[in-house]
Write a protein that holds these residues in place. Structure first.
Motif, PDB file in Angstrom:
ATOM      1  N   GLN A  56       0.831  -1.202   0.000  1.00 52.09           N
ATOM      2  CA  GLN A  56       0.000   0.000   0.000  1.00 52.09           C
ATOM      3  C   GLN A  56       0.868   1.256   0.000  1.00 52.09           C
ATOM      4  O   GLN A  56       0.578   2.230  -0.710  1.00 52.09           O
ATOM      5  CB  GLN A  56      -0.933  -0.024   1.208  1.00 52.09           C
ATOM      6  N   GLN A  57       1.944   1.231   0.783  1.00 49.24           N
ATOM      7  CA  GLN A  57       2.847   2.386   0.828  1.00 49.24           C
ATOM      8  C   GLN A  57       3.509   2.600  -0.527  1.00 49.24           C
ATOM      9  O   GLN A  57       3.601   3.739  -1.011  1.00 49.24           O
ATOM     10  CB  GLN A  57       3.894   2.170   1.916  1.00 49.24           C
ATOM     11  N   ALA A  58       3.975   1.516  -1.138  1.00 46.82           N
ATOM     12  CA  ALA A  58       4.605   1.635  -2.458  1.00 46.82           C
ATOM     13  C   ALA A  58       3.584   2.091  -3.493  1.00 46.82           C
ATOM     14  O   ALA A  58       3.896   2.922  -4.359  1.00 46.82           O
ATOM     15  CB  ALA A  58       5.226   0.304  -2.869  1.00 46.82           C
ATOM     16  N   ALA A  61       2.880   5.802  -2.974  1.00 46.16           N
ATOM     17  CA  ALA A  61       4.003   6.619  -3.433  1.00 46.16           C
ATOM     18  C   ALA A  61       4.007   6.722  -4.949  1.00 46.16           C
ATOM     19  O   ALA A  61       4.264   7.792  -5.526  1.00 46.16           O
ATOM     20  CB  ALA A  61       5.319   6.017  -2.929  1.00 46.16           C
ATOM     21  N   TYR A  62       3.726   5.607  -5.614  1.00 44.80           N
ATOM     22  CA  TYR A  62       3.654   5.589  -7.078  1.00 44.80           C
ATOM     23  C   TYR A  62       2.548   6.529  -7.546  1.00 44.80           C
ATOM     24  O   TYR A  62       2.743   7.347  -8.451  1.00 44.80           O
ATOM     25  CB  TYR A  62       3.372   4.163  -7.535  1.00 44.80           C
ATOM     26  N   PRO A  67      -0.609  10.041 -10.653  1.00 39.47           N
ATOM     27  CA  PRO A  67      -1.976   9.757 -10.204  1.00 39.47           C
ATOM     28  C   PRO A  67      -2.780   8.903 -11.172  1.00 39.47           C
ATOM     29  O   PRO A  67      -3.762   8.260 -10.766  1.00 39.47           O
ATOM     30  CB  PRO A  67      -2.593  11.158 -10.070  1.00 39.47           C
ATOM     31  N   GLY A  68      -2.378   8.835 -12.427  1.00 37.71           N
ATOM     32  CA  GLY A  68      -3.142   8.078 -13.415  1.00 37.71           C
ATOM     33  C   GLY A  68      -3.008   6.570 -13.298  1.00 37.71           C
ATOM     34  O   GLY A  68      -3.680   5.837 -14.039  1.00 37.71           O
ATOM     35  N   ILE A  69      -2.190   6.073 -12.359  1.00 34.62           N
ATOM     36  CA  ILE A  69      -1.939   4.635 -12.318  1.00 34.62           C
ATOM     37  C   ILE A  69      -3.191   3.850 -11.939  1.00 34.62           C
ATOM     38  O   ILE A  69      -3.419   2.742 -12.449  1.00 34.62           O
ATOM     39  CB  ILE A  69      -0.765   4.301 -11.360  1.00 34.62           C
ATOM     40  N   ALA A 223       7.637   7.736 -11.758  1.00 32.10           N
ATOM     41  CA  ALA A 223       7.028   6.850 -10.768  1.00 32.10           C
ATOM     42  C   ALA A 223       7.570   5.432 -10.906  1.00 32.10           C
ATOM     43  O   ALA A 223       7.833   4.758  -9.905  1.00 32.10           O
ATOM     44  CB  ALA A 223       5.511   6.854 -10.929  1.00 32.10           C
ATOM     45  N   GLN A 224       7.745   4.976 -12.150  1.00 32.41           N
ATOM     46  CA  GLN A 224       8.258   3.624 -12.363  1.00 32.41           C
ATOM     47  C   GLN A 224       9.697   3.514 -11.882  1.00 32.41           C
ATOM     48  O   GLN A 224      10.092   2.498 -11.286  1.00 32.41           O
ATOM     49  CB  GLN A 224       8.158   3.251 -13.841  1.00 32.41           C
ATOM     50  N   GLU A 225      10.484   4.557 -12.105  1.00 30.45           N
ATOM     51  CA  GLU A 225      11.869   4.553 -11.634  1.00 30.45           C
ATOM     52  C   GLU A 225      11.914   4.457 -10.112  1.00 30.45           C
ATOM     53  O   GLU A 225      12.713   3.696  -9.541  1.00 30.45           O
ATOM     54  CB  GLU A 225      12.580   5.817 -12.108  1.00 30.45           C
ATOM     55  N   GLY A 226      11.049   5.214  -9.443  1.00 23.65           N
ATOM     56  CA  GLY A 226      10.995   5.150  -7.990  1.00 23.65           C
ATOM     57  C   GLY A 226      10.563   3.779  -7.505  1.00 23.65           C
ATOM     58  O   GLY A 226      11.087   3.266  -6.514  1.00 23.65           O
TER      59      GLY A 226
END
Length: 293
Positions: A56-58, A61-62, A67-69, A223-226
């Motif tokens: 949930q945290q990951a 963060a993503y 926000p579109g994920i 976001a993917q890099e993070g």
């Protein structure tokens, strides 16, 4: 049921009831919950319950960066449903090889296909113990058809095909489904090669259904890099042109390879929103006749 379907009907692996639920909950307790898990994060974005605080945290963060994920996750599930419905209802496909199962959610491939054709055969493939544990407990099927599972790695397509030959009729069309999975293959050349190796032994009239996230939004890439830096399994986003090239040599079904919300959208007065994912369906053509000498 056709003669071919009757001949190749395998006994379904249908674990049901309290024992099945207890089995996967007990097995789940042995998995590492200190590192985010891609299938559990995806489940969280879809509103599922099979995830942990680290996921949930990951996931949050993503979503804070991109926000579109969550819209993409929901749009991808809807695309899978429309693609399977089209293949089963419009093309008469009754065999599905779904690689990269993910955690069970609503309207899984076998549920959609067997609503159209109760005799449909679905073979799920994954090499994630967590996914397979959940799948075997929850992905049950009607007795007329079958739902089977293969424990195999996408990096080893020959192993997948060897096992699939014992469960599907390779003389009849098969729908190969690679939904949101090819980004796990970091090398694009290798990803193309794996896709082709999976397609080569399938008979003419088989289909490839594929979608993937696109490297079109800087926020998505960031976001993917993070996410990749968390220690979770990395994922490679690709351009729409690169995704389209997975279908080289196939006959594209209209409207071609497009943003997934635009592929056979459900009738609605509301225009589907934008999501950063492309996909579609291609048909394997008949082999050309030999040239006269």
């Amino acid at each position: 049921m056709t003669d071919d379907q009757q001949h190749y009907r395998k006994e379904p692996r249908t674990t049901r009831g309290r024992d099945a639920i207890d089995d996967f909950r007990e097995a789940e307790s042995g998995f590492d919950t200190s590192v985010p898990h891609s299938a559990r994060i995806w489940n969280y974005w879809l509103g599922g319950k099979d995830n942990f605080p680290v996921d949930q945290q990951a996931g949050d963060a993503y979503a804070q960066t991109f926000p579109g994920i969550r819209d993409l996750a929901r749009a991808s599930r809807a695309f899978i449903g429309r693609a399977v419905t089209y293949l089963a209802a419009e093309q008469g496909v009754w065999q599905f090889l779904d690689i990269g199962t993910g955690l069970p959610t609503e309207d899984n491939t076998h549920q959609v296909a067997q609503r159209v054709n109760p005799h449909a055969h679905i073979v799920y493939v994954d090499n994630d113990p967590l996914v397979l544990t959940h799948a075997r407990a929850l992905l049950t099927t009607k007795i007329e058809g079958s739902t089977q599972y293969i424990d195999a790695d996408l990096h080893h397509p020959d192993d997948i095909l060897t096992q699939a030959r014992g469960l599907l009729d390779f003389d009849q069309p098969i729908a190969l489904m690679l939904m949101g999975i090819m980004g796990h293959i970091a090398s694009y050349d290798q990803a193309r090669s794996i896709t082709q190796r999976l397609l080569d032994p399938l008979p003419a009239g088989s289909f490839l259904a594929l979608y993937d996230g696109t490297a079109t939004d800087p926020a998505f890439l960031k976001a993917q890099e993070g996410y990749d830096d968390t220690g979770a399994v990395p994922y490679k986003l690709r351009t729409p042109a690169a995704i389209t090239a997975f279908f080289d040599g196939l006959e594209l079904i209209d409207p071609g390879i497009v943003p997934i919300q635009q592929w056979h959208p459900d009738p609605s007065p509301i225009t589907p929103g934008h999501v950063d994912a492309y996909g579609g369906i291609g048909r394997k053509p008949q082999a050309p006749p030999p040239r006269a000498r």
